[in-house]
Design an enzyme around this catalytic site. Sequence first.
Site, PDB file in Angstrom:
ATOM      1  N   GLU A  65      -9.585 -92.396   4.688  1.00 61.92           N
ATOM      2  CA  GLU A  65     -10.765 -92.208   5.144  1.00 61.92           C
ATOM      3  C   GLU A  65     -11.492 -90.974   4.647  1.00 61.92           C
ATOM      4  O   GLU A  65     -11.055 -90.302   3.139  1.00 61.92           O
ATOM      5  CB  GLU A  65     -10.978 -91.649   6.514  1.00 61.92           C
ATOM      6  CG  GLU A  65     -10.126 -90.951   6.826  1.00 61.92           C
ATOM      7  CD  GLU A  65      -9.128 -90.380   7.782  1.00 61.92           C
ATOM      8  OE1 GLU A  65      -8.553 -90.987   8.560  1.00 61.92           O
ATOM      9  OE2 GLU A  65      -8.895 -88.837   8.746  1.00 61.92           O
TER      10      GLU A  65
ATOM     11  N   CYS B 232     -15.862 -84.752   2.616  1.00 58.49           N
ATOM     12  CA  CYS B 232     -14.604 -84.434   2.990  1.00 58.49           C
ATOM     13  C   CYS B 232     -13.933 -85.568   1.641  1.00 58.49           C
ATOM     14  O   CYS B 232     -14.161 -86.764   2.987  1.00 58.49           O
ATOM     15  CB  CYS B 232     -14.468 -84.575   3.988  1.00 58.49           C
ATOM     16  SG  CYS B 232     -12.545 -83.871   4.039  1.00 58.49           S
TER      17      CYS B 232
ATOM     18  N   CYS C 199      -0.360 -81.514  12.072  1.00 60.61           N
ATOM     19  CA  CYS C 199      -1.173 -82.804  10.868  1.00 60.61           C
ATOM     20  C   CYS C 199      -0.506 -83.923  11.232  1.00 60.61           C
ATOM     21  O   CYS C 199      -0.003 -84.788  11.171  1.00 60.61           O
ATOM     22  CB  CYS C 199      -1.696 -82.385   9.659  1.00 60.61           C
ATOM     23  SG  CYS C 199      -2.320 -82.755   8.722  1.00 60.61           S
TER      24      CYS C 199
ATOM     25  N   CYS D 292      -8.617 -84.022  10.046  1.00 64.53           N
ATOM     26  CA  CYS D 292      -7.839 -84.672   9.179  1.00 64.53           C
ATOM     27  C   CYS D 292      -6.853 -85.910   9.075  1.00 64.53           C
ATOM     28  O   CYS D 292      -5.698 -85.660  10.408  1.00 64.53           O
ATOM     29  CB  CYS D 292      -6.761 -83.630   8.531  1.00 64.53           C
ATOM     30  SG  CYS D 292      -5.295 -83.588   7.340  1.00 64.53           S
TER      31      CYS D 292
END
Length: 359
Positions: free
Chosen positions: A93, A106, A120, A342
């Site tokens: 992504e 990003c 995460c 994330c």
Amino acid sequence: MEKPSIYGLTLDQLTTWFLEHGEKKFRAAQVWDWLYVKRVGTFSEMTNIAKKSIQLLEDNFVLHTMEETTIAQVSADQTIKYLFRLRDGNLIETVLMRHEYGLSVCVTTQVGCNIGCTFCASGLLKKNRDLSSGEIVEQIMNVQRHLDQEGKGERVGHIVVMGIGEPFDNFDNLVNFLYIINSQKGLAIGARHITVSTSGLVPKIYQFADVDMQINLAISLHAPNNELRSRIMKINRAYPIEKLMEAVHFYLKKTNRRITFEYILLKSVNDHKKEALELAKLLASIRHLAYVNLIPYNPVHEHDQYQRSDKETVAAFLETLKKNGINAGIRREFGTDIDAACGQLRSKQIKKAKARSAK
Ligand code: SAH
Ligand code: SF4
């Protein structure tokens, strides 16, 4: 073997490649201009280049190694999240964010991540492989081409290397990527507009100090002492805070560049006044070159032991840091309504796919 992406070569590497293939040196600069300034989608659109040379390129490289899946999402704040499918079927992504100062992207550097931080979403899926430099550059090119198609003249001016993966665990490809996007003749994204975030791979921080670009470094600290940091980030067991700070001191001395310390606030875990004071103490001797970025936690379904700290606690934490002479701020959030944290979209898609195949 599959043909590599042409976006994985620096201008110097492409020049050498052309010379080795009997072409003139200037050919590389011409191709480079078509790739990054005119931003064509096929080699055949490079109209001032001889057919023979186009053929040579087509025989050896590709411009697209990934396809956009249909699930690019746009959030209320116009953050766009792209999900790309790589040639081997892996999903990655990329996120486009809009700031007052311009557009930033990003990028992802690995398929999954082996560092396995306990909060995460990316760490839930072990690393499958590193991305090539070309695959990292291509993410930006895909986003930029989308913007080009919209015709508003918008340009990606900032890059954050904070997507899926640990960039310093893919160091050589990362550095090559940085040279490619920084090149004045290419995308010309200024080094000061590029930030690389690491969970703290100490030997690579020393190596990064030697990279001759003024790239910003961000370190995911998330806790001010070893007991707490080892609990939430396994990597602290390999590279504890003293070693990390030694590397930080070396880096600052060598580069005189500011370092950002990222600190996710996890409710009742690392958000007390005690930790704020400890953090201020840890950074006191380097405070002229340190900035603390407080990150509101984006809850991850699988890590339900963690919740986001409430607003008052965040404000109080910031206040304590500032009172103790530390530069700090709270990171603005982007695209929370589209899982822009994330690794979240990707892990959701993989779960959906697994659920489908189990049916
Ligand atoms: N692997 C690198 C870069 C990718 S993660 C690193 O860890 O620094 C980029 C940032 O997002 C890191 O600071 C990471 O700690 C943070 N992050 C990860 N999961 C998050 C979540 N659920 N909510 C908020 N920030 C998160
Ligand atoms: Fe990997 Fe960074 Fe996620 Fe930790 S926070 S698991 S290093 S991507």
